[in-house]
Enzyme design. Structure first.
Site, PDB file in Angstrom:
ATOM      1  N   HIS A  92      52.074  43.545  50.025  1.00 33.98           N
ATOM      2  CA  HIS A  92      51.333  43.871  51.243  1.00 33.98           C
ATOM      3  C   HIS A  92      52.257  43.709  52.456  1.00 33.98           C
ATOM      4  O   HIS A  92      53.104  42.825  52.480  1.00 33.98           O
ATOM      5  CB  HIS A  92      50.119  42.957  51.395  1.00 33.98           C
ATOM      6  CG  HIS A  92      49.045  43.260  50.387  1.00 33.98           C
ATOM      7  ND1 HIS A  92      47.912  42.499  50.248  1.00 33.98           N
ATOM      8  CD2 HIS A  92      48.957  44.247  49.467  1.00 33.98           C
ATOM      9  CE1 HIS A  92      47.163  43.015  49.283  1.00 33.98           C
ATOM     10  NE2 HIS A  92      47.775  44.071  48.793  1.00 33.98           N
ATOM     11  N   PHE A  93      52.085  44.568  53.432  1.00 31.11           N
ATOM     12  CA  PHE A  93      52.959  44.468  54.600  1.00 31.11           C
ATOM     13  C   PHE A  93      52.348  45.107  55.829  1.00 31.11           C
ATOM     14  O   PHE A  93      51.356  45.836  55.751  1.00 31.11           O
ATOM     15  CB  PHE A  93      54.312  45.141  54.306  1.00 31.11           C
ATOM     16  CG  PHE A  93      54.216  46.635  54.110  1.00 31.11           C
ATOM     17  CD1 PHE A  93      54.121  47.494  55.195  1.00 31.11           C
ATOM     18  CD2 PHE A  93      54.221  47.189  52.824  1.00 31.11           C
ATOM     19  CE1 PHE A  93      54.026  48.875  55.008  1.00 31.11           C
ATOM     20  CE2 PHE A  93      54.127  48.570  52.641  1.00 31.11           C
ATOM     21  CZ  PHE A  93      54.029  49.415  53.742  1.00 31.11           C
ATOM     22  N   HIS A 123      49.609  47.927  54.895  1.00 33.77           N
ATOM     23  CA  HIS A 123      49.286  48.020  53.471  1.00 33.77           C
ATOM     24  C   HIS A 123      48.602  46.730  53.030  1.00 33.77           C
ATOM     25  O   HIS A 123      49.241  45.687  52.878  1.00 33.77           O
ATOM     26  CB  HIS A 123      50.573  48.243  52.652  1.00 33.77           C
ATOM     27  CG  HIS A 123      50.328  48.404  51.183  1.00 33.77           C
ATOM     28  ND1 HIS A 123      51.092  47.817  50.221  1.00 33.77           N
ATOM     29  CD2 HIS A 123      49.370  49.091  50.517  1.00 33.77           C
ATOM     30  CE1 HIS A 123      50.637  48.138  49.030  1.00 33.77           C
ATOM     31  NE2 HIS A 123      49.586  48.910  49.177  1.00 33.77           N
ATOM     32  N   PRO A 266      53.865  54.229  50.937  1.00 33.14           N
ATOM     33  CA  PRO A 266      54.816  53.198  51.346  1.00 33.14           C
ATOM     34  C   PRO A 266      55.999  53.126  50.378  1.00 33.14           C
ATOM     35  O   PRO A 266      55.825  53.278  49.176  1.00 33.14           O
ATOM     36  CB  PRO A 266      53.990  51.909  51.282  1.00 33.14           C
ATOM     37  CG  PRO A 266      52.858  52.202  50.378  1.00 33.14           C
ATOM     38  CD  PRO A 266      52.649  53.679  50.359  1.00 33.14           C
ATOM     39  N   MET A 269      60.827  47.821  52.118  1.00 33.39           N
ATOM     40  CA  MET A 269      61.026  47.403  53.510  1.00 33.39           C
ATOM     41  C   MET A 269      62.413  47.743  54.069  1.00 33.39           C
ATOM     42  O   MET A 269      62.635  47.616  55.269  1.00 33.39           O
ATOM     43  CB  MET A 269      60.758  45.910  53.639  1.00 33.39           C
ATOM     44  CG  MET A 269      61.664  45.048  52.816  1.00 33.39           C
ATOM     45  SD  MET A 269      61.161  43.329  52.912  1.00 33.39           S
ATOM     46  CE  MET A 269      62.350  42.590  51.804  1.00 33.39           C
ATOM     47  N   SER A 273      59.263  55.060  54.222  1.00 33.11           N
ATOM     48  CA  SER A 273      57.922  55.409  53.753  1.00 33.11           C
ATOM     49  C   SER A 273      57.696  56.867  54.127  1.00 33.11           C
ATOM     50  O   SER A 273      58.461  57.420  54.925  1.00 33.11           O
ATOM     51  CB  SER A 273      56.874  54.513  54.412  1.00 33.11           C
ATOM     52  OG  SER A 273      57.035  53.173  53.984  1.00 33.11           O
ATOM     53  N   HIS A 292      51.454  56.564  44.374  1.00 35.37           N
ATOM     54  CA  HIS A 292      50.932  55.436  45.136  1.00 35.37           C
ATOM     55  C   HIS A 292      52.023  54.777  45.977  1.00 35.37           C
ATOM     56  O   HIS A 292      51.777  54.278  47.052  1.00 35.37           O
ATOM     57  CB  HIS A 292      50.328  54.446  44.134  1.00 35.37           C
ATOM     58  CG  HIS A 292      50.123  53.056  44.617  1.00 35.37           C
ATOM     59  ND1 HIS A 292      48.904  52.616  45.064  1.00 35.37           N
ATOM     60  CD2 HIS A 292      50.957  52.012  44.719  1.00 35.37           C
ATOM     61  CE1 HIS A 292      49.012  51.343  45.414  1.00 35.37           C
ATOM     62  NE2 HIS A 292      50.253  50.953  45.216  1.00 35.37           N
ATOM     63  N   GLY A 295      57.075  52.054  43.211  1.00 36.09           N
ATOM     64  CA  GLY A 295      57.053  51.474  41.866  1.00 36.09           C
ATOM     65  C   GLY A 295      58.230  50.527  41.691  1.00 36.09           C
ATOM     66  O   GLY A 295      59.317  50.767  42.216  1.00 36.09           O
TER      67      GLY A 295
END
Lengths: 369, 144
Positions: A92-93, A123, A266, A269, A273, A292, A295
């Site tokens: 999550h970010f 996210h 996404p 980091m 994205s 999605h 991965g």
């Protein structure tokens, strides 16, 4: 903008609780807890956390019909109570990004995207609330599978016929969890706007901070699809997949009827994205779905081993990305090398025609749990 | 005897636990799981909780027990440090298995505890509970 990224990341890290053991800043009474589960993102907007225009650009208006708060266990309520308005941990970010490449000028324009524009991507989902709903119903579903004579390939894939009372109850609870997630993202988006207002000393409108789209990344929905030439009502479960509806689909809000549904993918980091659009081919071939995210390539331990002795935050800073994380190991687990290259993944779905590239977003500032 | 070890699995996290009885196995699996959430060395046994559970299979009981501890951490911030557990066939007869456990620990304090992994749930994926004579082994994968 660039000189303010560090300040923005600090304020966002402070204003949006994240990480293991973090608690949300909202305290809801039982009445509001239930209203939130039925109304989703609209509950947040009605309570001053956002604008009505946000709802229009959220999948299903940020609220799926048929949620029943009476089917939620006390445990799920308790778990959700502490975590409403939190980002979470792991993948999550909350990222501050900029548009570094446009692939389709006209499509980008209709989404309100342009080169070098600053964007924010969030996210997160239904947090502990949704996990508890899943835990509670997995036991119910396992019994149901035995009751209806369904042989399970994996106990984790416990299931029941869609029209059975067990499935109806589960769907009503899952819908409450989906609404919880939409409310959660709406709240976090609102606090993100507040953080920008604070740091940039401007209003959200002055900053042009309008929502592009909010799309679920893990949900089961009843949809119409063509199967062997026949229109059928199906239960489509997207897990590790994202909805990618084509232009003209009746589910899409007015601003996106002509363009198709915006799809947010996404990456990691350190790299990028993407914003894509749904296509007719996705309807024909993948029940209106695309990928999605990137991965994972490395397991957690492999990533931690690879990051040993390195300062991931410093490596990112050298690339111009300011990162703030609650957990020390999170950065190692989430570093770029732990993921497949998102550009290659997105190229695959683009070439397959199940969604098409509109813009690439590069990270500037990252808040991780 | 080693009490537990981490299982490396792409995208998720897991624990392999050992014990000389089912009770010891359940306690060690829980301690192994807690070591994924926070460093056990930093947790003090300040508060004690009694937990009892009943399920139709040993595997189901193990998953329910670990999910109970995940709930206690996720909802109330409770971290376990010392655990004793007993597992037996249900006292009322029948085919159920019954767990009673005593768990000592404290509430998460971000100043003192280093949060590691956020576990969503213990899963049935690749779940194993095995007994060879008086040696028990279990493997549990967590959704993270």
């Amino acid at each position: 903008m660039l000189p303010r990224v560090r300040d923005l990341v600090e304020v966002l890290y402070r204003e949006v609780p994240s990480g293991v053991g973090s608690k949300g800043r909202m305290r809801l009474g039982p009445d509001d807890e239930r209203k939130l589960l039925v109304k989703g993102a609209a509950w947040a907007v009605e309570n001053g956390l956002g604008e009505p225009a946000d709802i229009e650009r959220t999948e299903s208006g940020g609220r799926i019909e048929g949620a029943d708060p009476s089917l939620i266990s006390e445990k799920a309520y308790e778990r959700g109570r502490a975590q409403q308005g939190t980002l979470g941990s792991g993948n999550h970010f909350l990222e501050i990004q900029y548009v570094d490449e446009i692939y389709d000028e006209a499509a980008a324009q209709s989404l309100g995207l342009f080169a070098d524009q600053v964007t924010v991507m969030i996210h997160t989902g239904s947090r502990g609330f949704g996990h508890q709903v899943c835990t509670d119903f997995l036991e119910v579903m396992e019994r149901a599978a035995a009751k209806y004579g369904i042989a399970l390939y994996d106990r984790e894939l416990a299931c029941a016929p869609v029209k059975s009372p067990e499935a109806k109850d589960y769907l009503a609870a899952m819908r409450a969890a989906a609404n919880y997630a939409w409310a959660n993202r709406q709240c976090i988006m609102h606090w993100t706007r507040e953080a920008f207002m604070k740091v940039m000393s401007s209003s959200p409108r002055g900053l042009g901070m309008s929502l592009i789209y909010d799309v679920a990344h893990n949900i089961a929905k009843v949809e119409e699809h063509i199967v062997a030439g026949q229109k059928r009502r199906l239960m489509v479960h997207r897990k590790g997949a994202t909805r990618a509806f084509p232009p003209g689909h009746p589910e899409l809000p007015q601003p996106y009827r002509q363009t198709g549904q915006p799809v947010l993918i996404p990456g990691d980091m350190g790299r990028a994205s993407f914003v894509l659009l749904g296509t007719e081919k996705a309807m024909e071939e993948t029940f209106g779905s695309t990928c999605h995210g990137a991965g994972r390539l490395l397991s957690r331990h492999q990533a931690i081993r690879k990051a040993k002795g390195r300062k991931i935050w410093k490596e990112l800073e050298e690339k111009g990305i300011i990162v703030r994380s609650a957990g020390r190991e999170t950065l190692a687990e989430e570093m770029s090398e732990a993921y497949k290259d998102i550009s290659a993944v997105v190229d695959v779905v683009h070439r397959a025609g199940i969604s098409r590239k509109v813009a690439r977003l590069r990270p500037l500032g990252v808040v991780k749990g | 005897m080693k009490r537990y070890e981490a299982v490396d699995i792409s995208g998720d996290a897991g624990v392999r636990a050992f014990g000389k009885s089912a009770g010891e196995l359940f306690a060690n699996a829980a301690l192994g799981m807690c070591s994924l959430i926070a460093d056990p060395e930093t947790v003090r046994p300040e508060e004690r909780l009694e937990i009892s559970l009943r399920r139709g299979s040993l595997g189901g009981l193990l998953v329910a027990w670990l999910n109970e501890l995940i709930f206690l951490f996720d909802a109330r911030g409770f971290l376990a440090r010392d655990i004793t557990a007993a597992v037996s066939p249900s006292p009322g007869g029948g085919e159920d298995f019954f767990l009673t456990a005593s768990v000592s620990g404290e509430h998460f304090d971000p100043e003192r505890h280093r949060g590691k992994l956020l576990l969503k749930a213990a899963t049935y994926h690749r779940l194993k509970v095995e007994q060879k004579e008086d040696f028990w082994t279990a493997e549990v994968i967590f959704d993270i």
